[in-house]
Design a protein around this motif. Sequence first.
Motif, short mmCIF file in Angstrom:
data_model
loop_
_atom_site.label_atom_id
_atom_site.label_comp_id
_atom_site.label_asym_id
_atom_site.label_seq_id
_atom_site.Cartn_x
_atom_site.Cartn_y
_atom_site.Cartn_z
N THR A 62 -0.68 3.96 -2.74
CA THR A 62 -1.22 5.16 -2.29
C THR A 62 -0.53 6.36 -2.81
O THR A 62 -1.77 7.35 -2.93
CB THR A 62 -0.37 5.33 -0.42
N TYR B 60 1.15 -1.14 -0.15
CA TYR B 60 -0.39 0.21 0.24
C TYR B 60 0.80 1.31 -0.08
O TYR B 60 0.33 2.33 -0.56
CB TYR B 60 -1.15 -0.15 1.34
N TYR C 37 -6.10 -0.35 2.79
CA TYR C 37 -5.58 0.57 3.14
C TYR C 37 -4.99 2.35 2.82
O TYR C 37 -5.21 3.24 3.22
CB TYR C 37 -4.83 0.09 3.91
N ALA C 38 -4.54 2.15 1.28
CA ALA C 38 -4.62 3.30 1.03
C ALA C 38 -4.96 4.40 0.88
O ALA C 38 -5.25 5.54 0.95
CB ALA C 38 -3.72 2.52 -0.37
N ALA D 75 -4.73 -4.09 0.98
CA ALA D 75 -3.62 -3.15 0.83
C ALA D 75 -4.40 -1.52 -0.05
O ALA D 75 -3.70 -1.05 0.26
CB ALA D 75 -2.79 -3.41 -0.28
N VAL D 76 -5.25 -2.28 -0.77
CA VAL D 76 -5.66 -1.21 -2.11
C VAL D 76 -6.60 -0.59 -0.96
O VAL D 76 -6.65 0.80 -0.43
CB VAL D 76 -6.90 -2.04 -2.37
#
Length: 309
Positions: A109, A105, A164-165, A161-162
Amino acid sequence: MAVVTPRPVLGIVLLIFVSAAWGSAFPLMKDLIVRVPVADLLAERYGIAALVLLALRPRSLRGLSENAWRTGILLGLLFGVGQTAQAVSLHDLPSSVSGFTVGSYVVITPVLGLFLLGARTSARVWASVALATAAMTAFALMREAEGDIVLPALVATLLSAVLYAVHTLLLGNSAEARQNAYAVTVIQLGTIAAMTGALATPDGLTLPSTPGDWAILGHLSIVACALGFLARSWGQVHVSPVSAAVILSTQPLWVTALAVALHGEPLTTGVYLGGGLIALAMLLVVSPGGLFSSARRGRGPVPPPRPSG
């Protein structure tokens, strides 16, 4: 209206604490989910964290605007779905692979920030992103895998991860999240607890059965969640989302340090290489010309935190 002067050093310290707290939680959670179902553990972890913060400031939620509530709930849903996907996938992925995939991420981000928000990122920060990615690669790929990689688990972890970004970008660009950091943190934690609790309660809630497991749950709840989320909310008042992602990408370093200190794992070439790259990435972010010259660039004054409790 009075404004809060950006203080990058404070933001850096707070985010380093978050990275260390979350890094310490990773191996503890992987250990505890063997004995406590994932949804149960997450519901207990985030529920305790929300109650602790609410007990410290019982009036923190009074007088909040609808926008503040919506922001907190959305942040909670983003992080909660990501956390659930990551935790469930831990059963089927080696820790190193899971950590590397979640850590991606740090690249996602700035890419999402560019395409969704039109946010410009300096070449220096892009270089730090590349170094952080290389560091995570070193940590993950230069260590022996603990088992086979299950593709659905890998995809679910990449989805986390996406999420979280997106969470990082929303937290860093929301005026409500900056102005009402404490209250929005409580709402986030409560939302995650409610969501995971709905998944856990049909089969009954499994509690830790030993003092050691209760101690782990206490650390996960109070240090990693209550203090970690609060420190992150306050830290991102002073640090841009992409810089925050780079600082938080130091989590594998803390995981490795704990593994060396507590379990006697050897200091391999991968550890030295990854640690050096992480240190260089951090140096690029926090050195003059990096974070200090671009803190809060393009956002205007930072609104003062809302008095509460």
